[in-house]
Scaffold this motif. Sequence first.
Motif, PDB file in Angstrom:
ATOM      1  N   SER A  48      51.745  94.774  62.662  1.00 52.25           N
ATOM      2  CA  SER A  48      51.221  94.941  63.826  1.00 52.25           C
ATOM      3  C   SER A  48      50.306  94.205  64.349  1.00 52.25           C
ATOM      4  N   ASP A  80      41.609  94.914  59.125  1.00 53.74           N
ATOM      5  CA  ASP A  80      42.367  95.909  59.237  1.00 53.74           C
ATOM      6  C   ASP A  80      42.519  96.623  57.722  1.00 53.74           C
ATOM      7  N   SER A 106      48.184 105.904  66.827  1.00 56.59           N
ATOM      8  CA  SER A 106      48.617 105.042  65.357  1.00 56.59           C
ATOM      9  C   SER A 106      47.923 103.952  65.133  1.00 56.59           C
TER      10      SER A 106
HETATM   11  C1  LIG Z   1      48.130  96.938  57.064  1.00 55.04           C
HETATM   12  C2  LIG Z   1      48.732  97.978  58.007  1.00 55.04           C
HETATM   13  N1  LIG Z   1      48.169  97.833  59.273  1.00 55.04           N
HETATM   14  C3  LIG Z   1      48.531  98.930  59.970  1.00 55.04           C
HETATM   15  C4  LIG Z   1      49.549  99.946  59.943  1.00 55.04           C
HETATM   16  C5  LIG Z   1      50.114 100.619  60.878  1.00 55.04           C
HETATM   17  O1  LIG Z   1      49.706 101.942  60.924  1.00 55.04           O
HETATM   18  P1  LIG Z   1      50.441 103.237  61.346  1.00 55.04           P
HETATM   19  O2  LIG Z   1      51.345 103.667  60.307  1.00 55.04           O
HETATM   20  O3  LIG Z   1      49.348 104.361  61.318  1.00 55.04           O
HETATM   21  O4  LIG Z   1      50.865 103.032  62.619  1.00 55.04           O
HETATM   22  C6  LIG Z   1      50.130  99.793  58.664  1.00 55.04           C
HETATM   23  C7  LIG Z   1      51.305 100.842  58.123  1.00 55.04           C
HETATM   24  O5  LIG Z   1      52.255 100.451  57.803  1.00 55.04           O
HETATM   25  C8  LIG Z   1      49.671  98.903  57.701  1.00 55.04           C
HETATM   26  O6  LIG Z   1      50.283  98.796  56.299  1.00 55.04           O
END
Ligand SMILES: Cc1ncc(COP(=O)(O)O)c(C=O)c1O
Length: 390
Positions: A139, A208, A111
């Motif tokens: 995250s 990110d 993920s």
């Molecule tokens: C900026 C950002 N980074 C990381 C993520 C996490 O991604 P994932 O849903 O694939 O775990 C999200 C998801 O909401 C996000 O908006």
Amino acid sequence: MSETGTAPGACSEQAGPLDAWLRDRRERREEAGLRRRLRTLPGRCVDLASNDYLGLSRDPGVVAAAAGALAEHGTGARASRLVTGTLGLHEHLERELCELTGQPAALAFSSGYAANTGVLTALGDADTLIVSDAHVHASLVDGARLSRSPVKIARHSDVAHVAQLLEERSEARAVVIVESVYSVWGDHAPLAELAEVCRAQDALLLVDEAHGIGVAGRGRGLVHGLGLAGSPHVAMTVTLSKALGAQGGAVLGSPALREHLVNTARPFIFDTALAPTSAAAAAEAARIVRTSPELTEALHQRARLVASTLGIPRADAAVQSVPVATPELAVRAAELLRSRGVAVGCFRPPSVPDGISRLRITAPANMELHELSAVLEVVREVLGDVAQAG
Ligand SMILES: Cc1ncc(COP(=O)(O)O)c(C=O)c1O
């Protein structure tokens, strides 16, 4: 299952040791207008809430790639990547992500959340300062906390503040964490300036691109769009679950970074590999984004329509946010819209960086413009009614 998700016949009469505390917490959330509920999306709803910005989760080529992987490899990867979980599909995905973003190496995670916590815990230690933008996703916040690094928070998109924190540091190494396109406001980070500061201070800029891939830089992300791909001072993470319409995440950067992650990133090592269907779907979606920039243009056309209809000043992001006076009014607007067949995102504290509740509206590239116009009129009407009632 009942409405609350409790299995029928489940023993609910015996008091559990935490019941009083759990009830108290729920009541506090209720009083603050911050109680969240899980609800399934009715089939007849128009979905202006999801992150499938390009509509690729239902693209015939993407679905066929997932179906082929299902037929060949079954439903799961069956083991972690370091045991027997690595499939040719993962390597294919990583090559496609490198092609899309222009980065030299990629490592897929199960993920985006795991990619962010994985890279930060693998890079962090007591002698590595993490400078985090104040608005980064949970995250990244969690990854920074778990890394055991000293963490300093920089004011949102304030390059001078980042430079100051880096200059003042006593730690040997530093990592600056930002999003390219911020998930709630939809604003872009000043990446070119941040990359320059990081180069001057010998720090790594970790971007990110969760909301940048498929959206910014003709779909190839803001890092690529600004000519920063492959720079030794810039690495990035992506999620495969938004514009790529699949599931999973990845870290992209130098081959040395990839090698380090394979050996030290706990959410990579101690996690079953990304499911074959997700890897195949995301690889095909990445190929489509790279070869079809017109898809991204269609997305921006719809975003501009959302912005102009709802009076939102920012028109260059897939995510459009409408501030609402209180969390209660935001919930009320979202519920009224749902009752009229329109699903929108409802963001309240703690998911909003500035404490202001919002409706979050996205319009996929594959939605007909006339259909979107009609739906946006409903949104405008409901927002007007709620503002008057409030
Ligand atoms: C900026 C950002 N980074 C990381 C993520 C996490 O991604 P994932 O849903 O694939 O775990 C999200 C998801 O909401 C996000 O908006």
